[in-house]
Design a protein around this motif. Sequence first.
Motif, PDB file in Angstrom:
ATOM      1  N   GLY A 199       0.752  -1.062  -0.032  1.00  0.00           N
ATOM      2  CA  GLY A 199      -0.045  -0.082  -0.051  1.00  0.00           C
ATOM      3  C   GLY A 199       0.869   1.226  -0.089  1.00  0.00           C
ATOM      4  N   ALA A 200       1.975   1.239  -0.491  1.00  0.00           N
ATOM      5  CA  ALA A 200       2.818   2.505  -0.528  1.00  0.00           C
ATOM      6  C   ALA A 200       3.171   2.769  -1.931  1.00  0.00           C
ATOM      7  CB  ALA A 200       4.147   2.055   0.183  1.00  0.00           C
ATOM      8  N   LYS A 201       3.600   3.959  -2.181  1.00  0.00           N
ATOM      9  CA  LYS A 201       3.995   4.370  -3.472  1.00  0.00           C
ATOM     10  C   LYS A 201       5.424   4.398  -3.773  1.00  0.00           C
ATOM     11  CE  LYS A 201       0.088   7.829  -3.968  1.00  0.00           C
ATOM     12  NZ  LYS A 201      -0.086   9.285  -4.047  1.00  0.00           N
ATOM     13  N   PRO A 202       5.821   3.940  -4.936  1.00  0.00           N
ATOM     14  CA  PRO A 202       7.325   3.894  -5.044  1.00  0.00           C
ATOM     15  C   PRO A 202       7.906   5.413  -5.027  1.00  0.00           C
ATOM     16  CG  PRO A 202       6.146   3.784  -7.234  1.00  0.00           C
ATOM     17  CD  PRO A 202       5.261   3.751  -5.978  1.00  0.00           C
ATOM     18  N   PRO A 203       9.239   5.437  -4.866  1.00  0.00           N
ATOM     19  CA  PRO A 203      10.117   6.714  -5.092  1.00  0.00           C
ATOM     20  C   PRO A 203      10.033   7.103  -6.406  1.00  0.00           C
ATOM     21  CG  PRO A 203      11.518   4.829  -4.469  1.00  0.00           C
ATOM     22  CD  PRO A 203      10.013   4.273  -4.209  1.00  0.00           C
ATOM     23  N   THR A 204      10.388   8.450  -6.637  1.00  0.00           N
ATOM     24  CA  THR A 204      10.577   8.918  -8.079  1.00  0.00           C
ATOM     25  C   THR A 204      12.163   8.755  -8.215  1.00  0.00           C
ATOM     26  OG1 THR A 204       9.074  10.461  -7.663  1.00  0.00           O
ATOM     27  CG2 THR A 204      10.569  10.847  -9.278  1.00  0.00           C
ATOM     28  N   PRO A 205      12.523   8.155  -9.437  1.00  0.00           N
ATOM     29  CA  PRO A 205      13.816   7.769  -9.878  1.00  0.00           C
ATOM     30  C   PRO A 205      14.530   9.279 -10.132  1.00  0.00           C
ATOM     31  CG  PRO A 205      12.303   6.582 -11.224  1.00  0.00           C
ATOM     32  CD  PRO A 205      11.596   7.495 -10.222  1.00  0.00           C
ATOM     33  N   PRO A 206      15.847   9.378  -9.873  1.00  0.00           N
ATOM     34  CA  PRO A 206      16.426  10.544 -10.181  1.00  0.00           C
ATOM     35  C   PRO A 206      16.508  11.121 -11.512  1.00  0.00           C
ATOM     36  CG  PRO A 206      18.225   8.871  -9.897  1.00  0.00           C
ATOM     37  CD  PRO A 206      16.722   8.236  -9.416  1.00  0.00           C
ATOM     38  N   GLU A 207      16.281  12.124 -12.159  1.00  0.00           N
ATOM     39  CA  GLU A 207      16.109  12.482 -13.418  1.00  0.00           C
ATOM     40  C   GLU A 207      17.115  13.793 -13.306  1.00  0.00           C
ATOM     41  OE1 GLU A 207      12.112  14.075 -14.663  1.00  0.00           O
ATOM     42  OE2 GLU A 207      11.307  11.939 -14.041  1.00  0.00           O
ATOM     43  N   GLY A 208      18.155  13.347 -14.843  1.00  0.00           N
ATOM     44  CA  GLY A 208      19.165  14.267 -15.203  1.00  0.00           C
ATOM     45  C   GLY A 208      20.575  14.102 -13.982  1.00  0.00           C
TER      46      GLY A 208
END
Length: 209
Positions: A105-114
């Motif tokens: 029930g948790a959201k995944p982290p956002t990958p690093p962009e740039g």
Amino acid sequence: MGETVDRRGLLLAARDLFAQTDEDAQIISDALAMEQVVVASYDVAIVAAHELEQELSAGGVATAAAGLPVRQRHGRPSLETALRRIVAQEREHAEVLSSTLDTLGAKPPTPPEGAVALARSRAQLGLERSLDLLDTARAIVAVAIELENVQITRYLLAVRDLSDARLIALALQAMGAEGQHATALRGLLTDDAALAVPEAFERGSSSVP
């Protein structure tokens, strides 16, 4: 009186269960964030390996000066091929971790962009080798081994802190794969088995041969 005690006990048990689930979800989220940084770092290393091998095939750089892997000269898989095989498995790890987070029930982290975000994320993981100095095969392999060593350490901590047996098993499987990656990477630069596998146990802190 007994009913009140039982109800209180159930509430306490539920609270502890939710707390453990939240802690496990955070650990898995941290592991996924790590895998995202690893994948992004490998992507940079693969580009560098491709450019190096293109330059070598064109005769622009001497093989010895470029640190061309011994195994490639023997007709074994190239550095770029080996890195692509490893990053494919890292992507599998990330996919499984993401699915696991979803079940928790948790959201995944956002990958690093740039490049800036990646550099910041790498620093947070304690990765010290620069992605800007990948001009030899040895430098590329050194960066890759550092990635594997950090993962071994982080998964070991996850095994220690996780409460769900299934998640512990998942972390152990991933950690074992990272150890195999580190061994394979060492072997790219030498045909000496003693150097390719310097110790009986992976501890996440081995140097490049």
